[in-house]
Design a protein around this motif. Structure first.
Motif, PDB file in Angstrom:
ATOM      1  N   ASN A 115       0.795  -1.228   0.000  1.00  8.69           N
ATOM      2  CA  ASN A 115       0.000   0.000   0.000  1.00  8.69           C
ATOM      3  C   ASN A 115       0.830   1.282   0.000  1.00  8.69           C
ATOM      4  N   GLY A 116       2.138   1.172  -0.184  1.00 15.65           N
ATOM      5  CA  GLY A 116       2.952   2.347  -0.424  1.00 15.65           C
ATOM      6  C   GLY A 116       3.271   3.209   0.776  1.00 15.65           C
ATOM      7  N   TYR A 117       3.419   2.603   1.932  1.00 13.71           N
ATOM      8  CA  TYR A 117       3.880   3.344   3.109  1.00 13.71           C
ATOM      9  C   TYR A 117       4.931   2.494   3.806  1.00 13.71           C
ATOM     10  N   ALA A 118       5.472   2.984   4.918  1.00 13.71           N
ATOM     11  CA  ALA A 118       6.458   2.215   5.675  1.00 13.71           C
ATOM     12  C   ALA A 118       6.078   2.205   7.148  1.00 13.71           C
ATOM     13  N   VAL A 119       6.366   1.100   7.808  1.00 15.62           N
ATOM     14  CA  VAL A 119       6.214   1.008   9.259  1.00 15.62           C
ATOM     15  C   VAL A 119       7.511   1.509   9.881  1.00 15.62           C
ATOM     16  N   THR A 120       7.406   2.411  10.836  1.00 13.58           N
ATOM     17  CA  THR A 120       8.607   2.946  11.473  1.00 13.58           C
ATOM     18  C   THR A 120       9.036   2.028  12.608  1.00 13.58           C
ATOM     19  N   ALA A 121      10.332   1.720  12.638  1.00 17.49           N
ATOM     20  CA  ALA A 121      10.902   0.852  13.667  1.00 17.49           C
ATOM     21  C   ALA A 121      11.874   1.673  14.498  1.00 17.49           C
ATOM     22  N   PHE A 122      11.631   1.729  15.791  1.00 18.85           N
ATOM     23  CA  PHE A 122      12.410   2.591  16.678  1.00 18.85           C
ATOM     24  C   PHE A 122      13.244   1.766  17.651  1.00 18.85           C
ATOM     25  N   ASN A 123      14.538   2.060  17.704  1.00 17.68           N
ATOM     26  CA  ASN A 123      15.396   1.426  18.708  1.00 17.68           C
ATOM     27  C   ASN A 123      15.182   2.126  20.047  1.00 17.68           C
ATOM     28  N   VAL A 124      14.833   1.354  21.065  1.00 19.01           N
ATOM     29  CA  VAL A 124      14.588   1.908  22.394  1.00 19.01           C
ATOM     30  C   VAL A 124      15.536   1.251  23.400  1.00 19.01           C
ATOM     31  N   HIS A 125      15.904   2.021  24.428  1.00 19.06           N
ATOM     32  CA  HIS A 125      16.897   1.546  25.390  1.00 19.06           C
ATOM     33  C   HIS A 125      16.433   1.673  26.844  1.00 19.06           C
ATOM     34  N   THR A 126      15.306   2.342  27.062  1.00 17.72           N
ATOM     35  CA  THR A 126      14.776   2.500  28.414  1.00 17.72           C
ATOM     36  C   THR A 126      13.259   2.321  28.373  1.00 17.72           C
ATOM     37  N   LEU A 127      12.666   2.146  29.540  1.00 20.47           N
ATOM     38  CA  LEU A 127      11.217   2.018  29.622  1.00 20.47           C
ATOM     39  C   LEU A 127      10.534   3.268  29.087  1.00 20.47           C
ATOM     40  N   GLU A 128      11.083   4.434  29.419  1.00 20.04           N
ATOM     41  CA  GLU A 128      10.466   5.683  28.967  1.00 20.04           C
ATOM     42  C   GLU A 128      10.480   5.800  27.443  1.00 20.04           C
ATOM     43  N   MET A 129      11.568   5.381  26.825  1.00 23.90           N
ATOM     44  CA  MET A 129      11.654   5.420  25.359  1.00 23.90           C
ATOM     45  C   MET A 129      10.621   4.482  24.747  1.00 23.90           C
ATOM     46  N   LEU A 130      10.504   3.297  25.305  1.00 20.87           N
ATOM     47  CA  LEU A 130       9.525   2.317  24.818  1.00 20.87           C
ATOM     48  C   LEU A 130       8.106   2.869  24.953  1.00 20.87           C
ATOM     49  N   GLN A 131       7.790   3.428  26.113  1.00 20.29           N
ATOM     50  CA  GLN A 131       6.451   3.990  26.336  1.00 20.29           C
ATOM     51  C   GLN A 131       6.158   5.116  25.354  1.00 20.29           C
ATOM     52  N   ALA A 132       7.135   5.990  25.150  1.00 17.64           N
ATOM     53  CA  ALA A 132       6.924   7.151  24.281  1.00 17.64           C
ATOM     54  C   ALA A 132       6.633   6.730  22.854  1.00 17.64           C
ATOM     55  N   VAL A 133       7.349   5.725  22.360  1.00 19.51           N
ATOM     56  CA  VAL A 133       7.138   5.259  20.990  1.00 19.51           C
ATOM     57  C   VAL A 133       5.742   4.678  20.827  1.00 19.51           C
ATOM     58  N   VAL A 134       5.306   3.841  21.762  1.00 21.52           N
ATOM     59  CA  VAL A 134       3.980   3.230  21.655  1.00 21.52           C
ATOM     60  C   VAL A 134       2.892   4.288  21.816  1.00 21.52           C
ATOM     61  N   GLU A 135       3.103   5.262  22.684  1.00 18.81           N
ATOM     62  CA  GLU A 135       2.133   6.349  22.838  1.00 18.81           C
ATOM     63  C   GLU A 135       2.021   7.156  21.551  1.00 18.81           C
ATOM     64  N   ALA A 136       3.138   7.406  20.882  1.00 26.11           N
ATOM     65  CA  ALA A 136       3.113   8.139  19.620  1.00 26.11           C
ATOM     66  C   ALA A 136       2.327   7.377  18.568  1.00 26.11           C
ATOM     67  N   ALA A 137       2.596   6.079  18.460  1.00 27.91           N
ATOM     68  CA  ALA A 137       1.878   5.253  17.481  1.00 27.91           C
ATOM     69  C   ALA A 137       0.386   5.205  17.788  1.00 27.91           C
ATOM     70  N   THR A 138       0.054   5.143  19.071  1.00 25.70           N
ATOM     71  CA  THR A 138      -1.351   5.093  19.479  1.00 25.70           C
ATOM     72  C   THR A 138      -2.071   6.378  19.089  1.00 25.70           C
ATOM     73  N   GLU A 139      -1.432   7.507  19.350  1.00 25.00           N
ATOM     74  CA  GLU A 139      -2.034   8.798  19.006  1.00 25.00           C
ATOM     75  C   GLU A 139      -2.308   8.909  17.507  1.00 25.00           C
ATOM     76  N   LEU A 140      -1.423   8.335  16.711  1.00 24.88           N
ATOM     77  CA  LEU A 140      -1.535   8.462  15.254  1.00 24.88           C
ATOM     78  C   LEU A 140      -2.183   7.240  14.602  1.00 24.88           C
ATOM     79  N   ASN A 141      -2.619   6.285  15.425  1.00 26.56           N
ATOM     80  CA  ASN A 141      -3.282   5.083  14.910  1.00 26.56           C
ATOM     81  C   ASN A 141      -2.411   4.389  13.860  1.00 26.56           C
ATOM     82  N   ALA A 142      -1.148   4.162  14.232  1.00 27.08           N
ATOM     83  CA  ALA A 142      -0.177   3.605  13.303  1.00 27.08           C
ATOM     84  C   ALA A 142       0.441   2.328  13.854  1.00 27.08           C
ATOM     85  N   PRO A 143       0.689   1.334  13.006  1.00 26.59           N
ATOM     86  CA  PRO A 143       1.457   0.171  13.442  1.00 26.59           C
ATOM     87  C   PRO A 143       2.879   0.613  13.770  1.00 26.59           C
TER      88      PRO A 143
END
Length: 289
Positions: free
Chosen positions: A16-44
């Motif tokens: 479908n012509g888009y990309a899934v963003t993959a984020f390297n995380v190293h702390t709990l806060e980084m992991l939470q922030a990435v999932v919260e961002a995806a949730t806000e934007l309704n993105a895998p």
């Protein structure tokens, strides 16, 4: 949701012509922030950890945190082991609950890369775990892996086709001129090479070295067949700079919550920018756990 394999996420992105963003995380806060961002934007989204992060935190801790984060969102979340060249760690992460694995044998001769990749494919894909491999050598520094400029080599389209056919790998990261880390100038991406590889290879392609690539180049690469973009260095810089600012403004701060929250907030906004750049906003629709 529970953690999901990245295979269907990336197949849908390629189709479908888009990309899934993959984020390297190293702390709990980084992991939470990435999932919260995806949730806000309704993105895998794909959470990634390097070999160094697995050794630092432990695979079980990472998987447990990722599972909790996935359970609190409606968007699909995959957990990926990035650039791993140790078979024992791959087995460890699979047993712990990772849903995606990268076997990086790109430093070896073609035949050895095929053999190592096929071994992981036979182990992982039988239980629904995505396998990613690399062909060519992406320059720069990724965790404890360093590829000097003179050692970097671009992937050959014909070899990419033979590699995928021989290994059965689900996703391929071909070296096309990007580099790990922050670019010193404008990235020298070989777009013609991406197109030629994509015309020969049906599996989703992965764009490594996504930190600092201009938006127009990212979109062009995605239009040509890149279905996943990795981002690591930019996240670390954003996270660290936010912490440094807190201490610069108030050197007496000694409560981690007071400097980690601004860092988490800054990282969430940076992650949202990358998700938008990849055209993944709203793409969680239709995916199920």
């Amino acid at each position: 949701m529970s953690l999901v394999s990245s295979t269907p996420l990336l197949q849908a992105a390629r189709a479908n012509g888009y990309a899934v963003t993959a984020f390297n995380v190293h702390t709990l806060e980084m992991l939470q922030a990435v999932v919260e961002a995806a949730t806000e934007l309704n993105a895998p989204v794909i959470l990634q950890s390097t070999m160094g992060t697995v050794k630092h935190l432990g695979a079980d801790y990472i998987v447990t945190a990722a599972r909790v984060a996935a359970s609190k969102t409606h968007v699909p979340v995959a957990l990926h082991l990035d650039h791993c060249h140790e078979f024992e760690m791959i087995v460890q992460c699979i047993r712990a609950g990772y849903t995606s694995i990268m076997i990086d044998a790109s430093m070896k001769p073609f035949a050895d890369n095929v053999a190592d990749t096929k071994r992981v494919v036979e182990l992982a894909m039988a239980i629904g775990i995505n396998v990613e491999a690399e062909l060519g050598k992406v320059g720069g520094v990724e965790d404890d892996i360093t590829v000097e400029d003179h050692e970097a080599t671009l992937a050959d389209p014909e070899e990419c086709e033979r590699f995928v056919a021989a290994t059965g790998v689900a996703t391929l990261a071909p070296a096309i001129g990007t580099a790990h880390g922050i670019y010193k100038g404008v990235p020298n991406i070989d777009f013609d090479r991406i197109g030629r590889i994509a015309s020969r290879v049906g599996v989703p392609l992965v764009l490594h070295g996504g930190s600092g690539i201009p938006e127009e180049q990212v979109k062009r690469a995605i239009a040509l067949g890149m279905a996943k973009m990795n981002v690591a260095t930019e996240l670390r810089i954003v996270f660290s700079d936010a912490i440094k600012k807190v201490f610069a403004d108030n050197p007496a701060v000694d409560d981690p919550r007071h400097y980690l929250k601004p860092a988490k907030d800054a990282l969430r906004e940076a992650a949202k920018e990358k998700i938008r750049m990849c055209g993944a906003v709203g793409r969680a629709v239709g995916h199920v756990s």
